[in-house]
Design an enzyme around this catalytic site. Structure first.
Site, mmCIF file in Angstrom:
data_model
loop_
_atom_site.group_PDB
_atom_site.id
_atom_site.type_symbol
_atom_site.label_atom_id
_atom_site.label_comp_id
_atom_site.label_asym_id
_atom_site.label_seq_id
_atom_site.Cartn_x
_atom_site.Cartn_y
_atom_site.Cartn_z
ATOM 1 N N LYS A 1 -5.036 8.843 0.561
ATOM 2 C CA LYS A 1 -4.292 8.038 1.538
ATOM 3 C C LYS A 1 -3.613 8.957 2.556
ATOM 4 O O LYS A 1 -3.645 8.706 3.764
ATOM 5 C CB LYS A 1 -3.254 7.154 0.834
ATOM 6 C CG LYS A 1 -3.882 6.003 0.067
ATOM 7 C CD LYS A 1 -2.920 5.335 -0.902
ATOM 8 C CE LYS A 1 -3.667 4.293 -1.755
ATOM 9 N NZ LYS A 1 -2.887 3.781 -2.881
ATOM 10 N N GLN B 1 2.733 3.186 -5.622
ATOM 11 C CA GLN B 1 1.476 3.314 -6.355
ATOM 12 C C GLN B 1 1.629 2.791 -7.780
ATOM 13 O O GLN B 1 2.574 3.133 -8.485
ATOM 14 C CB GLN B 1 1.039 4.797 -6.370
ATOM 15 C CG GLN B 1 -0.328 5.056 -6.964
ATOM 16 C CD GLN B 1 -1.473 4.463 -6.151
ATOM 17 O OE1 GLN B 1 -1.425 4.414 -4.924
ATOM 18 N NE2 GLN B 1 -2.501 4.006 -6.828
ATOM 19 N N ASP C 1 0.620 -3.471 0.849
ATOM 20 C CA ASP C 1 -0.257 -3.731 -0.304
ATOM 21 C C ASP C 1 -0.509 -5.231 -0.481
ATOM 22 O O ASP C 1 -1.428 -5.621 -1.199
ATOM 23 C CB ASP C 1 0.414 -3.226 -1.598
ATOM 24 C CG ASP C 1 -0.182 -1.918 -2.093
ATOM 25 O OD1 ASP C 1 -1.391 -1.700 -1.848
ATOM 26 O OD2 ASP C 1 0.547 -1.136 -2.724
HETATM 27 N N1 GUN Z 1 -3.236 1.114 -8.038
HETATM 28 C C1 GUN Z 1 -4.548 0.817 -8.007
HETATM 29 N N2 GUN Z 1 -4.873 0.212 -6.839
HETATM 30 C C2 GUN Z 1 -3.730 0.144 -6.129
HETATM 31 C C3 GUN Z 1 -3.424 -0.368 -4.828
HETATM 32 O O1 GUN Z 1 -4.257 -0.896 -4.091
HETATM 33 N N3 GUN Z 1 -2.134 -0.247 -4.451
HETATM 34 C C4 GUN Z 1 -1.184 0.301 -5.254
HETATM 35 N N4 GUN Z 1 0.052 0.360 -4.802
HETATM 36 N N5 GUN Z 1 -1.438 0.778 -6.444
HETATM 37 C C5 GUN Z 1 -2.706 0.698 -6.875
#
Ligand code: GUN
Length: 290
Positions: free
Chosen positions: A53, A97, A120
């Site tokens: 990211k 996350q 998200d």
């Molecule tokens: N963990 C696995 N996929 C994601 C996601 O798309 N966003 C977040 N914040 N955590 C994750």
């Protein structure tokens, strides 16, 4: 005949390319899109996602800050950080996350993220907007799946879509998106899960089969209808190999299209996160100019 590949790397590059003029305009207006990524603990998969990211933000000219906190961080401290980020004008998107360490209640933390910065799409406000067909921020992985299908002219409209997996971050929101009345959706959606009896009876009815259950290679060729489109959302470590929820080698001989792991849905998720961040910045600029 072997299935055609749903290339998430190539498709995500197109999505990101289309964001560039929007990012340039925002930056010119003094509103460079900014995202904060919060990582608690040292889950190895999360570390890789967060690094990807960060790298993508850098390439696109999106401002990003990382907050890496120890696994022992108290819940109140994490919520305090989220509250500070809610107030931070440089930050348009906040991503915590998942998974979080077991002593932290994920829900409590996610509820504290301002819905306007919830890139998200996990806040109940945004999930509720999605449910009634008036979404603001779509969850990134479900949106990435939909976008991947649409960019290959594989619209779910009128199709039997079967989703295996009912998580809050993929299965459930994706079902909500694809069942809506409207372009790019309007599908007949079935959701299967660990309580489903005779799973293959359902999966074999799918025109579009989406595996998002987190079970390595659960979907085998005998479970797939000839010519079906198969999208694999799984990312599982088996030994030192990364595999999906689909037995790729077997299923590619039955399906018409199949997404690989890695290089399928994963890159799409990141591209959609960037799209949500740009959208959040555009909305912030609109509010400022209103
Ligand atoms: N963990 C696995 N996929 C994601 C996601 O798309 N966003 C977040 N914040 N955590 C994750």
């Amino acid at each position: 005949m072997s299935a055609q590949i749903l290339d998430g790397k190539k498709t995500s590059a197109e999505v990101k390319e289309e964001l560039k003029p929007r990012i340039a305009y925002l930056t010119e207006q003094g509103c460079q899109p900014g995202v904060a990524v919060v990582l608690v603990g040292d889950d190895p998969a999360s570390q890789i996602y967060v690094r990807n990211k960060e790298r993508t933000c850098e390439k696109l000219g999106i401002y990003s800050v990382q907050h890496r906190l120890p696994a022992t961080t108290p819940q109140e401290e994490l919520i305090e950080l989220v509250n500070n980020l809610n107030q931070d004008e440089r930050i348009h998107g906040i991503l915590v996350q998942l998974p979080l360490p077991p002593h932290i209640q994920e829900r409590e933390v996610l509820y504290h993220i301002s819905p306007e910065k919830d890139v998200d799409g996990f806040h109940p406000y945004n999930l509720g907007r999605l449910m009634i067909g008036d979404p603001v921020f779509l969850p990134c992985t479900p949106w990435g799946v939909q976008e991947l299908l649409l960019r290959y002219n594989l619209s779910p409209e009128g199709k039997n879509v079967v989703i295996v997996g009912r998580s809050n971050i993929v299965g459930k929101p994706l079902a909500m998106m694809l069942v809506q009345k409207g372009r790019g959706a309007n599908a007949t959606v079935s959701m299967c899960h660990t309580g489903t009896r005779n799973l293959s009876t359902y999966t074999r009815m799918a025109d579009i089969l989406i595996a998002a259950c987190g079970s390595p290679r659960l979907i085998t060729p005998d479970m797939v209808k000839e010519g079906a489109v198969v999208v694999d959302v799984g990312i599982n470590k088996v030994g030192d190999k990364t595999v999906g929820d689909v037995d790729f080698e077997g299923v590619k001989e039955v399906a018409s299209y199949i997404s690989p792991v890695p290089g399928g849905v994963g890159p799409m998720t990141i591209a959609m996160l960037m799209a949500n961040t740009v959208k959040a910045a555009e909305r912030a600029l609109q509010r400022k100019n209103a």
